[in-house]
Design a protein around this motif. Structure first.
Motif, PDB file in Angstrom:
ATOM      1  N   ASP A 143       0.849  -1.187   0.000  1.00  0.00           N
ATOM      2  CA  ASP A 143       0.000   0.000   0.000  1.00  0.00           C
ATOM      3  C   ASP A 143       0.890   1.243   0.000  1.00  0.00           C
ATOM      4  OD1 ASP A 143      -2.239  -1.595   0.134  1.00  0.00           O
ATOM      5  OD2 ASP A 143      -2.412  -1.456   2.318  1.00  0.00           O
ATOM      6  N   ARG A 144       0.658   2.109  -0.992  1.00  0.00           N
ATOM      7  CA  ARG A 144       1.426   3.351  -1.094  1.00  0.00           C
ATOM      8  C   ARG A 144       0.497   4.535  -0.833  1.00  0.00           C
ATOM      9  NH1 ARG A 144       4.360   3.954  -6.648  1.00  0.00           N
ATOM     10  NH2 ARG A 144       2.196   3.975  -7.341  1.00  0.00           N
ATOM     11  N   PHE A 145       0.973   5.473  -0.019  1.00  0.00           N
ATOM     12  CA  PHE A 145       0.191   6.683   0.214  1.00  0.00           C
ATOM     13  C   PHE A 145       1.104   7.786   0.708  1.00  0.00           C
ATOM     14  CE2 PHE A 145      -0.116   3.786   3.761  1.00  0.00           C
ATOM     15  CZ  PHE A 145       0.187   4.548   4.869  1.00  0.00           C
ATOM     16  N   ASP A 146       0.550   8.954   1.006  1.00  0.00           N
ATOM     17  CA  ASP A 146       1.260  10.167   1.418  1.00  0.00           C
ATOM     18  C   ASP A 146       1.974  10.827   0.240  1.00  0.00           C
ATOM     19  OD1 ASP A 146       0.403  10.022   4.000  1.00  0.00           O
ATOM     20  OD2 ASP A 146       2.219   9.080   4.787  1.00  0.00           O
ATOM     21  N   PHE A 147       1.180  11.484  -0.614  1.00  0.00           N
ATOM     22  CA  PHE A 147       1.746  12.372  -1.623  1.00  0.00           C
ATOM     23  C   PHE A 147       2.083  13.688  -0.928  1.00  0.00           C
ATOM     24  CE2 PHE A 147      -0.617   9.480  -4.298  1.00  0.00           C
ATOM     25  CZ  PHE A 147       0.192   9.345  -5.421  1.00  0.00           C
ATOM     26  N   PHE A 148       3.351  13.982  -0.826  1.00  0.00           N
ATOM     27  CA  PHE A 148       3.770  15.192  -0.121  1.00  0.00           C
ATOM     28  C   PHE A 148       4.549  16.099  -1.063  1.00  0.00           C
ATOM     29  CE2 PHE A 148       3.805  12.906   4.245  1.00  0.00           C
ATOM     30  CZ  PHE A 148       2.458  13.217   4.420  1.00  0.00           C
ATOM     31  N   GLY A 149       4.008  17.284  -1.283  1.00  0.00           N
ATOM     32  CA  GLY A 149       4.730  18.336  -1.982  1.00  0.00           C
ATOM     33  C   GLY A 149       5.043  19.433  -0.989  1.00  0.00           C
ATOM     34  N   ILE A 150       6.322  19.714  -0.761  1.00  0.00           N
ATOM     35  CA  ILE A 150       6.746  20.666   0.269  1.00  0.00           C
ATOM     36  C   ILE A 150       7.871  21.539  -0.284  1.00  0.00           C
ATOM     37  CG2 ILE A 150       7.724  20.922   2.584  1.00  0.00           C
ATOM     38  CD1 ILE A 150       6.630  18.150   3.253  1.00  0.00           C
ATOM     39  N   ASP A 151       7.806  22.837   0.037  1.00  0.00           N
ATOM     40  CA  ASP A 151       8.904  23.762  -0.240  1.00  0.00           C
ATOM     41  C   ASP A 151       9.305  24.455   1.051  1.00  0.00           C
ATOM     42  OD1 ASP A 151       8.605  23.124  -2.892  1.00  0.00           O
ATOM     43  OD2 ASP A 151       7.815  25.073  -3.513  1.00  0.00           O
TER      44      ASP A 151
ATOM     45  N   ARG B 187       1.486  25.577  -2.571  1.00  0.00           N
ATOM     46  CA  ARG B 187       1.308  27.002  -2.339  1.00  0.00           C
ATOM     47  C   ARG B 187       1.633  27.335  -0.882  1.00  0.00           C
ATOM     48  NH1 ARG B 187      -5.273  27.459  -3.141  1.00  0.00           N
ATOM     49  NH2 ARG B 187      -5.901  26.183  -1.354  1.00  0.00           N
ATOM     50  N   PRO B 188       2.009  28.599  -0.594  1.00  0.00           N
ATOM     51  CA  PRO B 188       2.416  28.972   0.764  1.00  0.00           C
ATOM     52  C   PRO B 188       1.330  28.697   1.793  1.00  0.00           C
ATOM     53  CG  PRO B 188       3.017  30.680  -0.800  1.00  0.00           C
ATOM     54  CD  PRO B 188       2.157  29.699  -1.542  1.00  0.00           C
ATOM     55  N   GLN B 189       1.723  28.093   2.917  1.00  0.00           N
ATOM     56  CA  GLN B 189       0.785  27.774   3.993  1.00  0.00           C
ATOM     57  C   GLN B 189       1.074  28.587   5.251  1.00  0.00           C
ATOM     58  OE1 GLN B 189      -1.802  25.867   3.456  1.00  0.00           O
ATOM     59  NE2 GLN B 189      -1.156  25.261   1.402  1.00  0.00           N
TER      60      GLN B 189
ATOM     61  N   ASN C 131       3.062  23.879   0.890  1.00  0.00           N
ATOM     62  CA  ASN C 131       2.747  22.466   0.661  1.00  0.00           C
ATOM     63  C   ASN C 131       1.438  22.331  -0.095  1.00  0.00           C
ATOM     64  OD1 ASN C 131       0.449  22.316   2.478  1.00  0.00           O
ATOM     65  ND2 ASN C 131       1.902  22.339   4.181  1.00  0.00           N
ATOM     66  N   ASP C 132       1.085  21.099  -0.368  1.00  0.00           N
ATOM     67  CA  ASP C 132      -0.186  20.806  -1.036  1.00  0.00           C
ATOM     68  C   ASP C 132      -1.046  19.891  -0.172  1.00  0.00           C
ATOM     69  OD1 ASP C 132       1.248  18.467  -1.206  1.00  0.00           O
ATOM     70  OD2 ASP C 132       1.020  18.209  -3.369  1.00  0.00           O
ATOM     71  N   PHE C 133      -0.900  19.997   1.152  1.00  0.00           N
ATOM     72  CA  PHE C 133      -1.587  19.072   2.047  1.00  0.00           C
ATOM     73  C   PHE C 133      -3.102  19.231   1.995  1.00  0.00           C
ATOM     74  CE2 PHE C 133       2.222  18.823   5.197  1.00  0.00           C
ATOM     75  CZ  PHE C 133       2.995  18.289   4.182  1.00  0.00           C
ATOM     76  N   ASP C 134      -3.588  20.420   1.652  1.00  0.00           N
ATOM     77  CA  ASP C 134      -5.036  20.602   1.633  1.00  0.00           C
ATOM     78  C   ASP C 134      -5.630  20.420   0.243  1.00  0.00           C
ATOM     79  OD1 ASP C 134      -3.975  22.811   0.463  1.00  0.00           O
ATOM     80  OD2 ASP C 134      -5.156  24.283   1.603  1.00  0.00           O
ATOM     81  N   SER C 135      -4.898  19.732  -0.627  1.00  0.00           N
ATOM     82  CA  SER C 135      -5.437  19.443  -1.952  1.00  0.00           C
ATOM     83  C   SER C 135      -6.539  18.396  -1.848  1.00  0.00           C
ATOM     84  CB  SER C 135      -4.319  18.926  -2.867  1.00  0.00           C
ATOM     85  OG  SER C 135      -3.803  17.710  -2.368  1.00  0.00           O
ATOM     86  N   ASP C 136      -7.318  18.271  -2.917  1.00  0.00           N
ATOM     87  CA  ASP C 136      -8.378  17.268  -2.943  1.00  0.00           C
ATOM     88  C   ASP C 136      -7.778  15.875  -2.825  1.00  0.00           C
ATOM     89  OD1 ASP C 136     -10.247  19.246  -3.298  1.00  0.00           O
ATOM     90  OD2 ASP C 136     -10.178  19.121  -5.486  1.00  0.00           O
TER      91      ASP C 136
END
Length: 709
Positions: free
Chosen positions: A328-336, A408-410, A376-381
């Motif tokens: 099982d793969r999960f946790d798409f994380f985009g972070i700057d 986007r900036p959080q 980050n993109d943590f609040d993406s759909d």
């Protein structure tokens, strides 16, 4: 696996003499590098701001020479520093690949990292600079609390990477080019020396690249370091330095266990997506002024600016599902991360005599302004159904990174820090000295949070305004019955942040830093005319006010409770024997535990904190067969660890053997063969999640040509 016959063939030159003593007389002219690891009588910069030697410092201090590091073939700062006594790796992509553990405590919040004596502030638990040993003159390690010297975040110790500086007496050039397993290659060069009586310079550059030891494990790095030194007079030195690092690490977040074990069929699989991204860019500019107006007064000032830009776009978590036989793969994380640190550090040292007693006192301050922006993109759909479905463990399509609108900036933070420190050493007699130190550290953190409307327009709100201040101190004594023998003891206090100071979270607003203290005693001895150094230390560290979840609270609520501790023994031996033999050995045993820790209704009392090995050891044997031919053999041992507080997930210990030979083709050019993981041991250097192991490099062979003029 290599047979014992093959091993004997590799080491056979270490037991054969091939040249007479007349050639040995010219040994100083031959390029055979890495014969000494440190000098007990040389001043250090890390255990004391007064520049005391190892024998004069009432603490455990160790120096790793840059030449030794490069001769051994250590490819990163982490590889190099974990050869030191009691230091182990907890490096993973999330902490920038630099995390360390020492004396029962782990991570950038407990083992501080410094560059030329200036502390690097972790952002969200991450430090990404420096990493390449090519630009390093030496690495100094202080084990045990260092808050009295450097402020919060060093209860386990401090690692100070000291860069190469201009040579003011002669011009020197060195270079190395190598290629090896996994299509790994390096090209590096350095040059420096005096331009005239006023000016000297140094420039180093290193370029590395590798295919890695897992699928799609490519990596590359660039490190550039340059400095110019001006000496208007014998008493005034001004050094301008700039250091740059651009890393694209291996896009590997670990290998999931299958049925609780490493499976040969998937240990080289990479479960990250095809278009994953990880890149770290760091740049530091420094102006350092050293002025000695008289023999009794010294003044130093260091002004600096450090910028950091980090990017992650990865699918990071993988778990074996026994019910389906899939991963099982999960946790798409985009972070700057975008971080800027501007600061200044200054101190004055005054040397005097009181009634025949020698005294050295240092007073100083440092001030820092750090800005940090997190996107980050943590609040993406949520990812569409089926996009991250379980995959076959052995044959699968890696897929692409999923993101609905982009990173986007959080939130951002603004940290203003200053500290005042003082240190005093009173020499009561030729045999006895007493040292004391104190540090007042003050920091204010403001955190601004973005909220977005349906049109994607951001509104920024100040959500946290937190001020933290702490006083730490140390007192120690050194008794030297002879100039080459020291017995010492010390008591020190320490402060650790709850996470990372500059990313202090809103949920932690009501809490203070954790505090701790250590008692330590030891013995150090230099012998055989300085060709041998032995150390032994015993210590106990206690850390209080841990952050825990209140049992039964809904929603979950945190509080500061309980304590953890570590007690242990450390020993080291460095020995250069006649005939070209050399030994570097060290080891530690410790008992690290949660003494009192109740979180979420679960008691962890008596458990070992995660990421902490309770036994470690290193051994390096060196033999200069002739002035032109050197052989080396090394053993690295790390005991078992756990990846969770409850100790349900055990990570086995491991022992890895490395080796190498160097042959001086001429007095300026040498050929080097290095073997890593000689017996092809499968092992985890650390973990990412409970059952996701980051595996170490398999058996590899590298060949290089090095030159020095």
């Amino acid at each position: 696996m290599l047979s014992s016959t093959a091993l004997a063939a590799l080491l056979l030159p270490a037991f054969a003499h091939a040249e007479d003593a007349s050639e040995a007389a010219d040994k100083s002219d031959i390029l055979v590098l890495g014969t000494r690891t440190g000098d007990a009588n040389a001043p250090t910069q890390t255990g004391s701001r007064l520049g005391l030697t190892i024998l004069e410092t009432p603490a455990s201090v160790e120096t790793l020479s840059g030449d030794v590091i490069r001769a051994r073939g250590d490819l990163s700062i982490v590889d190099a520093v974990t050869r030191a006594t009691g230091i182990s790796s907890v490096a993973n992509p999330g902490n920038g690949g630099t995390g360390l553990a020492a004396r029962g405590f782990s991570g950038p919040g407990s083992v501080m990292q410094l560059y030329d004596g200036v502390r690097l502030y972790p952002g969200a638990g991450t430090v990404t600079f420096p990493t390449d040993p090519w630009t390093v003159d030496r690495i100094e390690v202080l084990r045990g609390p260092a808050s009295v010297l450097y402020g919060q975040g060093a209860i386990g110790g401090a690692v100070n990477v000291i860069s190469k500086k201009p040579n003011t007496t002669r011009t020197e050039f060195e270079a190395e080019a190598g290629f090896g397993s996994q299509n790994s290659w390096r090209i590096a060069a350095g040059v420096g020396g005096p331009v005239n009586e006023l000016t000297a310079y140094r420039f180093d550059i290193s370029r590395t690249q590798s295919d890695g030891w897992v699928d799609r494990g490519n990596s590359k790095g660039l490190a550039i370091s340059g400095s110019v030194q001006l000496r208007p007079s014998d008493r005034l030195t001004i050094t301008l330095s700039d250091d740059y690092s651009d890393q694209e690490p291996m896009l590997y977040f670990g290998t999931p266990l299958i049925n609780g074990r490493i499976d040969d069929r998937n240990k080289r699989r990479n479960y990250n997506v095809t278009d994953a991204l990880m890149r770290f860019k760091d740049n530091r500019t420094t102006i350092r002024v050293e002025w000695t107006p008289s023999d009794s007064i010294s003044v130093r000032n260091t002004a600096y600016r450090l910028t950091t830009h980090r990017k992650w776009r990865n699918l990071e978590s993988y778990f074996w599902n026994g019910a389906t036989g899939k991963i099982d793969r999960f946790d798409f994380f985009g972070i700057d991360h975008d971080q800027t640190q501007i600061g200044n550090q200054a101190d004055v040292t005054i040397r005097s005599e009181w009634g025949g007693l020698k005294n050295e006192v240092l007073v100083g301050f440092d001030v820092n302004a750090i800005s940090f922006r997190h996107a980050n993109d943590f609040d993406s759909d949520p990812a569409p159904a089926g996009f991250a479905d379980p995959v076959d463990p052995f044959v699968f399509d890696p897929g692409l990174y999923y993101n609905t609108f982009g990173v986007r900036p959080q939130h951002r933070s603004r940290t203003r820090q200053y500290s005042f420190f003082a240190e005093d050493r009173l020499t009561l007699s030729d045999q006895l000295s007493v040292s004391v130190g104190i540090n007042y550290d003050h920091a204010n953190v403001k955190r601004y949070v973005n909220s977005y409307d349906t049109a994607g327009v951001a509104t920024e709100t100040l959500r946290l305004d937190k001020t933290l201040h702490n006083v730490t101190w140390r007192v120690g004594a050194v008794y030297q019955p002879s100039p080459a023998l020291s017995l010492y003891g010390q008591y020190a206090t320490a402060v650790d942040p709850l996470g990372s100071l500059i990313t202090f979270s809103i949920g932690q607003a009501a809490f203070k830093n954790t505090t701790g203290d250590q008692i330590e005693a030891g013995i150090k001895a230099s012998f055989l005319g300085g060709r041998g150094l032995a150390t032994f230390a015993a210590y106990r560290i206690v850390k209080k006010n841990l952050l825990a979840t209140v049992p039964g609270s809904l929603p979950p609520r945190q509080d500061q409770v309980g304590q953890r501790s570590a007690k242990g023994l450390e020993a080291s031996l460095t020995l250069d024997l006649p005939g070209g033999f050399g030994i570097d050995a060290n080891g530690t045993i410790l008992d690290a535990r949660f003494d009192e820790f109740l979180s979420g209704g679960t008691s962890y009392n008596g458990k070992t904190p995660p990421g902490v090995p309770e036994t470690t050891a290193n051994l390096w044997l060196r033999y200069d067969v002739t002035p032109r031919f050197q052989t080396r053999l090394g053993l690295r041992y790390v005991g078992k660890t756990y990846s969770d507080n409850a100790n349900q997930f055990r990570v086995p210990g491991y022992a890895v053997v490395d080796g190498g030979v160097s042959f001086a083709v001429t007095k300026n050019v040498a050929a080097n063969l290095r073997v890593y993981n000689l017996f092809d041991k499968d092992y985890a250097t650390t973990t990412y999640n409970d059952e996701q192991w980051l595996l170490g490099r398999p058996r590899s062979i590298d060949f290089s040509i090095s030159a020095r003029y």
